[in-house]
Design an enzyme around this catalytic site. Structure first.
Site, mmCIF file in Angstrom:
data_model
loop_
_atom_site.group_PDB
_atom_site.id
_atom_site.type_symbol
_atom_site.label_atom_id
_atom_site.label_comp_id
_atom_site.label_asym_id
_atom_site.label_seq_id
_atom_site.Cartn_x
_atom_site.Cartn_y
_atom_site.Cartn_z
ATOM 1 N N ASP A 316 0.840 -1.194 0.000
ATOM 2 C CA ASP A 316 0.000 0.000 0.000
ATOM 3 C C ASP A 316 0.884 1.256 0.000
ATOM 4 O OD1 ASP A 316 -2.355 1.436 0.042
ATOM 5 O OD2 ASP A 316 -2.742 1.133 2.172
ATOM 6 N N GLU A 319 2.459 4.773 -4.323
ATOM 7 C CA GLU A 319 2.475 5.636 -5.517
ATOM 8 C C GLU A 319 3.823 6.379 -5.681
ATOM 9 O OE1 GLU A 319 -1.270 4.335 -4.354
ATOM 10 O OE2 GLU A 319 -0.027 5.692 -3.174
ATOM 11 N N ASP A 428 -8.626 3.040 -2.877
ATOM 12 C CA ASP A 428 -9.502 3.445 -1.777
ATOM 13 C C ASP A 428 -10.783 4.057 -2.333
ATOM 14 O OD1 ASP A 428 -7.472 2.610 -0.177
ATOM 15 O OD2 ASP A 428 -6.791 4.603 0.394
#
Length: 714
Positions: A316, A319, A428
């Site tokens: 997670d 990015e 999300d």
């Protein structure tokens, strides 16, 4: 520009000196090939423009907002953490630069191999133009041809390599929540699933299990018996899947931090020092996953988890997401101090507010840290979309090394090429009906990019799901290879049993239905791994006509099924477009009902306690009886349902579910064949390559709506 050929159907064009992203898996055969359109350059950018007629359609671009047909919107290919993605957002977690441009006469595929930002304006600013702005001059451009859009996708998959294949247990049902804070919380969830007879194959662990948000750590206070706990659950077919984030906490004495500093594994700022940003632990450094040595080092850290009995991980915040960095935080603090005691007008107030309200994931952060690739220095912005990809490569190689068998691995950030190493969830999302509908529309584009182990956070991650929304979402998600219910701390609990006995019953039966069709889902994944192509297919890829284009909340699944989920609140059903005559399947473990529906637009009653889908003519599909987990699936008895007026067959692919033998041909195939004879009887055959199948039950609806049944011993 250099031109080359990869296959008879794929030609490429190299502009400048592009970064080797590792996406393309075939050798280039350079030659004289004419690019059929112009690429313009200005101010360090490259521009492509395609004229659009009213008939033109654009498909692909991965997990994005908008419809299956991407016309009428703007998109940016730049991996971005954006949990509250409203209609006007242009960036999301993935950067998938493959698309198909199609009109009534011809379709062509395009792939842009470029690791930074690309903007697509698909008839948004100008109805008659599809314009592409590439934020650089060094990139690869590929043109993919084929006889159909489905063939174009297959030809594209040939050049990017075969996808990640999870273990079979990865197709089970998974429960997750940010906020399962202790071992006791997890045990309560597990026991409730078992007490309420709801199948379960795993529980995802969010940040709660860590010690102070540190990667590769476990809180001794909250999870004092982690290893024993994990092994106990695994004995009952339930695995724990912990989270790992990209940021490493800055803390002397913390082994990951100390090793990262000593080994030169962190990205650097312009002064040559490790870049300081902040996420969950506070100040962090980011591993430089674009270095091979760092990928190996970080991948080996997953041994900490595998030694605790872990066989799956989710990556997670890769990015990478950034809450703030020290420069922007200091700018905000200085502005607040300067404003102290001032009579701020609206504009100065807004400027001060924005220093903090918009401090997360600012574009300038990604210009402040650097990577070195083959002796060349790049800002993260210039190679941004490779970061999460290479973190996932690191995790995949580490888990494979230390487990010696298949693992579950999903990532939030993604770009094409990463599909060889993991699956993805769609990021999300929120507990909105619009995000349920968006989930339907994302699935074909994800398959186009090579990702098959995909799914959304069922029920929505943020916000508060209702029992109705969760159940409707489940009616879709039981068909997605990744099936995970995940929600955020502070939001309402949304486990399948959280909405009273009635909704619990609905969801219990839906999850059991998932386990019934799981051998079929797994078979379809093995087939796409072997052959490429798509599991989730837009109607317009298979059928012609305006209705097929408009019906974007319906999708084909494999060669057999059509899915038409309800995506509106308070609905008792929906209108469905049937491009051809199909059999409506009303599916349950008690009894599977079938009836033929004529082509055209039909109203479909569809209640919360239903599971309905369509079976195409002369198609059959297998299923089994449900089980508490994948390890308990009984494959000795196979049930076949079908809509057959002449003949049909289906080949079930299976393997041991955990080794890599499938890569070397270790797949067993069982072919089921059905023929309806002139006297109305069934001629059925089973050519079994499966070691345990012993009996097959055929239930077929014929063209004249007779239900025909036959049983075969194998």
């Amino acid at each position: 520009m250099k031109a080359f050929k990869l296959t008879e159907n794929v030609k490429g064009y190299q502009f400048g000196n592009p970064v080797d992203t590792g996406i393309i898996q075939l050798e280039k055969e350079f030659g004289e090939y004419v690019l059929p359109f112009e690429v313009k350059k200005k101010d360090g950018h490259s521009f492509i423009a395609f004229p659009l007629t009213d008939a033109d359609r654009v498909f692909g671009l991965g997990p994005n907002l908008g419809g299956i047909n991407k016309r009428g919107r703007q998109y940016e290919s730049y991996c971005t953490d954006d949990p509250i993605h409203h209609e006007d957002k242009t960036t999301l977690y993935g950067a998938h630069n493959f698309f198909i441009l199609e009109d009534d006469d011809v379709a062509t595929g395009f792939f842009i191999d470029f690791p930074s930002r690309i903007r697509y304006d698909v008839g948004f600013t100008d109805l008659d133009s599809f314009s592409i702005d590439i934020f650089g001059e060094d990139f690869g451009l590929y043109i993919i041809e084929g006889e159909s859009m489905k063939e174009i996708v297959v030809n594209f998959h040939e050049i990017i390599g075969k996808p990640y294949m999870p273990p079979k247990w990865g197709l089970g049902f998974f429960q997750s929540r940010w906020g399962y804070e202790t071992e006791n919380d997890i045990m309560k969830v597990y026991r409730t699933f078992r007490e309420k007879d709801i199948p379960l194959d795993g529980i995802y662990l969010d940040l709660d299990y860590m010690e102070n948000f540190k990667d590769f750590s476990v809180s001794d206070d909250r999870f004092p018996n982690f290893r024993e706990f994990a092994e106990t659950l695994k004995e009952d077919g339930v695995r724990l899947i912990p989270i790992i984030d990209a940021g490493v906490k800055i803390e002397e004495g913390y082994d990951v931090y100390d090793e990262g500093i000593e080994g030169g594994h962190f990205v650097l700022d312009e002064t040559g020092k490790p870049y300081v940003a902040a996420v969950w632990p506070g100040k962090v450094h980011f591993p430089d996953f674009l270095q091979e040595k760092t990928r190996k080092w970080f991948g080996d850290k997953y041994k900490f988890l595998t030694d605790l009995g872990i066989e799956g991980v989710w990556n997670d915040m890769n990015e990478p997401a950034i809450f703030y960095d020290k420069i922007s935080l200091q700018e905000g603090i200085d502005a607040a101090i300067a404003a102290k005691g001032e009579n701020l007008g609206v504009l100065p107030f807004f400027a001060l507010r924005d220093k903090f309200q918009n401090i997360g994931n600012k574009n300038e952060y990604y210009q402040r840290f650097y990577h070195e690739i083959e002796g060349r220095k790049f800002t993260n912005e210039e190679v941004h979309n490779l970061y999460g990809y290479n973190m996932t490569v690191s995790a995949s190689e580490g888990l494979k090394k230390h487990l010696g068998k298949r693992h579950v691995l999903i990532s939030r950030a993604s770009s094409i090429g990463m599909h060889r190493y993991s699956g993805i969830w769609t990021g999300d999302n929120s507990s909105w009906w619009s995000h349920l509908e968006l989930n339907v529309k994302m699935l074909p584009s994800l398959n186009m990019s090579g990702f098959y182990y995909v799914g959304a956070d069922t029920g929505g991650f943020g916000g508060n799901a209702s029992g109705e929304l969760l159940t409707r979402w489940m009616q879709l998600s039981i068909f997605t290879p990744l099936l995970r219910n995940h929600s955020a701390i502070g939001c309402a609990f949304q486990e399948p049993y959280s909405f009273g006995d009635k909704v619990t019953g609905y969801n219990r039966e839906l999850i059991k239905a998932r386990y019934m069709i799981l051998p079929y889902l797994y078979s379809e994944m093995l087939k796409t791994h072997e052959d490429g192509g798509m599991m989730f297919i837009p109607l317009s890829f298979e059928f012609f006509g305006n209705e097929a284009l408009i019906a974007e909340d319906q999708i084909l699944f494999g060669e057999e099924l059509m899915l038409a989920p309800v995506v509106r609140s308070n609905a008792k059903g929906r209108h469905v477009y049937l491009p051809e005559e199909m059999a409506l399947i009303d599916f349950s473990r008690e009894k599977v009902m079938m009836k033929i529906m004529k082509d055209g637009v039909q109203y479909l009653p569809y209640e919360l306690d239903d599971l309905k889908f369509f079976l195409r003519r002369n198609r059959i599909m297998p299923y089994v009886m449900p089980s508490a987990s994948v390890k308990d699936l009984d494959m000795t008895e196979i049930h076949i349902i079908g809509f057959v007026d002449t003949e049909a067959s289906y080949t079930l692919y299976d393997d041991d579910g955990e080794s890599y033998d499938y890569e070397e041909g270790g797949i067993n195939r069982t072919k089921f064949s059905v023929r309806v004879l002139e006297d109305g009887d069934l001629d059925v055959r089973v050519e079994s390559g499966h070691p345990v199948i012993r009996r097959v039950f055929f239930t077929i609806i014929s063209g004249n709506e007779e239900i025909l049944m036959k049983e075969v011993e194998v």
